[in-house]
Design an enzyme around this catalytic site. Sequence first.
Site, short mmCIF file in Angstrom:
data_model
loop_
_atom_site.label_atom_id
_atom_site.label_comp_id
_atom_site.label_asym_id
_atom_site.label_seq_id
_atom_site.Cartn_x
_atom_site.Cartn_y
_atom_site.Cartn_z
N HIS A 145 11.98 2.99 -18.44
CA HIS A 145 11.28 3.13 -17.16
C HIS A 145 12.03 4.09 -16.23
CE1 HIS A 145 9.07 -0.46 -18.47
NE2 HIS A 145 8.17 -0.13 -17.55
N HIS A 146 11.32 4.47 -15.17
CA HIS A 146 11.89 5.29 -14.09
C HIS A 146 13.11 4.59 -13.45
CE1 HIS A 146 10.06 2.63 -11.02
NE2 HIS A 146 9.13 2.46 -11.96
N ASN A 149 1.40 -5.71 -17.49
CA ASN A 149 1.04 -4.31 -17.72
C ASN A 149 -0.47 -4.18 -17.79
OD1 ASN A 149 0.85 -1.61 -18.70
ND2 ASN A 149 2.97 -1.79 -19.38
N PHE A 150 -1.02 -3.28 -16.95
CA PHE A 150 -2.47 -3.09 -16.91
C PHE A 150 -2.93 -1.90 -17.76
CE2 PHE A 150 -2.21 -5.61 -12.93
CZ PHE A 150 -3.23 -6.51 -13.18
N GLY A 159 8.66 -6.65 -17.36
CA GLY A 159 7.72 -7.75 -17.62
C GLY A 159 6.98 -7.50 -18.93
N PRO A 208 0.80 -1.24 0.00
CA PRO A 208 0.00 0.00 0.00
C PRO A 208 0.82 1.28 0.00
CG PRO A 208 0.00 -0.99 2.19
CD PRO A 208 0.64 -2.00 1.27
N LYS A 253 13.06 1.45 -10.79
CA LYS A 253 12.63 0.09 -11.17
C LYS A 253 13.74 -0.90 -10.91
CE LYS A 253 10.42 -2.57 -14.85
NZ LYS A 253 9.51 -3.23 -13.92
N ARG A 311 4.36 2.93 -5.09
CA ARG A 311 3.80 3.80 -6.15
C ARG A 311 2.51 3.21 -6.70
NH1 ARG A 311 9.52 4.37 -6.68
NH2 ARG A 311 9.55 2.22 -7.42
N MET A 312 2.51 1.93 -7.00
CA MET A 312 1.32 1.32 -7.60
C MET A 312 0.26 0.95 -6.56
SD MET A 312 1.30 1.30 -10.82
CE MET A 312 0.11 0.06 -11.25
N1 LIG Z 1 1.38 -4.65 -14.04
C1 LIG Z 1 1.50 -3.34 -14.17
O1 LIG Z 1 0.74 -2.68 -14.89
C2 LIG Z 1 2.57 -2.63 -13.38
C3 LIG Z 1 2.64 -1.24 -13.37
C4 LIG Z 1 3.60 -0.65 -12.59
C5 LIG Z 1 4.46 -1.43 -11.85
N2 LIG Z 1 4.37 -2.77 -11.90
C6 LIG Z 1 5.18 -3.65 -11.05
O2 LIG Z 1 4.64 -3.56 -9.74
C7 LIG Z 1 5.67 -3.77 -8.77
C8 LIG Z 1 5.68 -2.61 -7.79
O3 LIG Z 1 6.00 -1.41 -8.46
P1 LIG Z 1 6.05 -0.01 -7.68
O4 LIG Z 1 6.56 0.98 -8.64
O5 LIG Z 1 4.75 0.20 -7.00
O6 LIG Z 1 7.17 -0.35 -6.60
P2 LIG Z 1 7.39 0.33 -5.16
O7 LIG Z 1 8.80 0.00 -4.77
O8 LIG Z 1 6.96 1.77 -5.20
O9 LIG Z 1 6.36 -0.45 -4.23
C9 LIG Z 1 6.54 -1.74 -3.74
C10 LIG Z 1 6.02 -1.75 -2.31
O10 LIG Z 1 5.97 -3.09 -1.86
C11 LIG Z 1 6.26 -3.06 -0.47
N3 LIG Z 1 6.63 -4.39 -0.02
C12 LIG Z 1 7.82 -5.04 -0.09
N4 LIG Z 1 7.72 -6.24 0.49
C13 LIG Z 1 6.43 -6.37 0.92
C14 LIG Z 1 5.71 -7.39 1.59
N5 LIG Z 1 6.30 -8.52 1.96
N6 LIG Z 1 4.40 -7.17 1.87
C15 LIG Z 1 3.80 -6.03 1.51
N7 LIG Z 1 4.45 -5.01 0.89
C16 LIG Z 1 5.74 -5.20 0.59
C17 LIG Z 1 7.39 -2.03 -0.37
O11 LIG Z 1 7.49 -1.54 0.96
C18 LIG Z 1 6.90 -0.97 -1.34
O12 LIG Z 1 6.12 0.01 -0.66
C19 LIG Z 1 6.96 -3.92 -9.58
O13 LIG Z 1 7.21 -5.29 -9.77
C20 LIG Z 1 6.62 -3.28 -10.92
O14 LIG Z 1 7.39 -3.80 -11.98
C21 LIG Z 1 3.45 -3.38 -12.66
O1 LIG Z 2 7.07 0.86 -12.94
C1 LIG Z 2 7.29 -0.34 -13.22
O2 LIG Z 2 8.10 -1.03 -12.59
C2 LIG Z 2 6.52 -0.96 -14.32
N1 LIG Z 2 6.71 -2.22 -14.54
C3 LIG Z 2 5.98 -2.99 -15.48
C4 LIG Z 2 6.87 -3.99 -16.16
O3 LIG Z 2 7.86 -4.47 -15.59
O4 LIG Z 2 6.56 -4.33 -17.31
C5 LIG Z 2 5.21 -2.19 -16.48
C6 LIG Z 2 4.65 -0.93 -15.99
C7 LIG Z 2 5.54 -0.14 -15.06
#
Ligand SMILES: NC(=O)c1ccc[n+]([C@@H]2O[C@H](COP(=O)([O-])OP(=O)(O)OC[C@H]3O[C@@H](n4cnc5c(N)ncnc54)[C@H](O)[C@@H]3O)[C@@H](O)[C@H]2O)c1
Ligand SMILES: O=C(O)C1=N[C@H](C(=O)O)CCC1
Length: 269
Positions: free
Chosen positions: A158-159, A130-131, A168, A14, A162, A17-18
Amino acid sequence: MAEERPIRVAVAGPRGRMGSETIRMIASAPEFILAAAVDHGHDGERVGSLPGLPELDARIYADIADCFSVEEPDVLIDFTNPEAGKRNLQSAIEFGVRPVIGTSGFSNEDVADYQKQMADKKLGGIIAPNFAIGAVLVMKFSQMAAKYFPDVEIIELHHDKKKDAPSGTAVKTAELIEKTRQPKKQGAPDERETLKGARGADIDGMRIHSVRLPGLIAHQEVLFGGKGELLTLRHDSMDRASFMTGVGFAIKEVMSLDSLVYGLENILN
Ligand SMILES: NC(=O)c1ccc[n+]([C@@H]2O[C@H](COP(=O)([O-])OP(=O)(O)OC[C@H]3O[C@@H](n4cnc5c(N)ncnc54)[C@H](O)[C@@H]3O)[C@@H](O)[C@H]2O)c1
Ligand SMILES: O=C(O)C1=N[C@H](C(=O)O)CCC1
């Protein structure tokens, strides 16, 4: 006709970022209720006490099994990291909670293992790299284009926070392209790298290049080269709100699925 009750959602990650964007989306959607959050810190506190999150009374749990047995959510959303994500997904399967996994970095073997377990339990869920709808369309368009253009290079940007590379999304794009592209080793047959990594990662002869820079969020270009022509497909997420249409859609869809789907493109019609 009886009104449908809101879907009870638990969010892992929670403070991320996501995860935080997802909680803001849930707070503004009457069809969902935040049942709880799962975080390795802040056990017992309320989500509303975390900075930047809406005034919600849902409890934070450090132990996901406690969360599932006390709150009985319908759906788990995970945006954490691959290690925590796998533990959380395994626990969701054990408790019969439908997983919506956005965390990237799962291998094909991991996905196959969870698919088998969930098919046995007839449990619905999704893992989606990716959503963002536009990113999924670029994957689909790339799959179409690769039939005619076997020379492909993927550039994902990406930022700089990452942790995984390649993204992915890039891996999933390459996997979809593989379904239509004739296998081919690209570039000059006698090319050699004078600086290791210059030609990027190699999937089936295709090349993937990962860029990490402050200021970026999530972007991808798929370049197809042919005789005298270049086709470029590009998608840009300029705000994490771009992922929320897909997350909301996935939450609703998993309620009627009875297996684990890998990729949002498989449930978009
Ligand atoms: N599928 C999509 O569309 C999409 C989009 C963006 C990011 N992502 C992926 O989502 C993931 C998170 O990205 P983000 O940018 O939010 O990262 P982030 O580092 O901002 O957030 C991850 C959070 O997970 C928490 N965390 C770590 N271990 C934990 C645990 N055991 N239990 C609960 N929380 C825990 C961390 O404290 C952190 O707040 C990455 O793998 C990223 O690649 C996917
Ligand atoms: O911010 C990230 O981390 C993202 N990860 C996804 C990936 O690994 O494909 C896609 C969206 C952003």
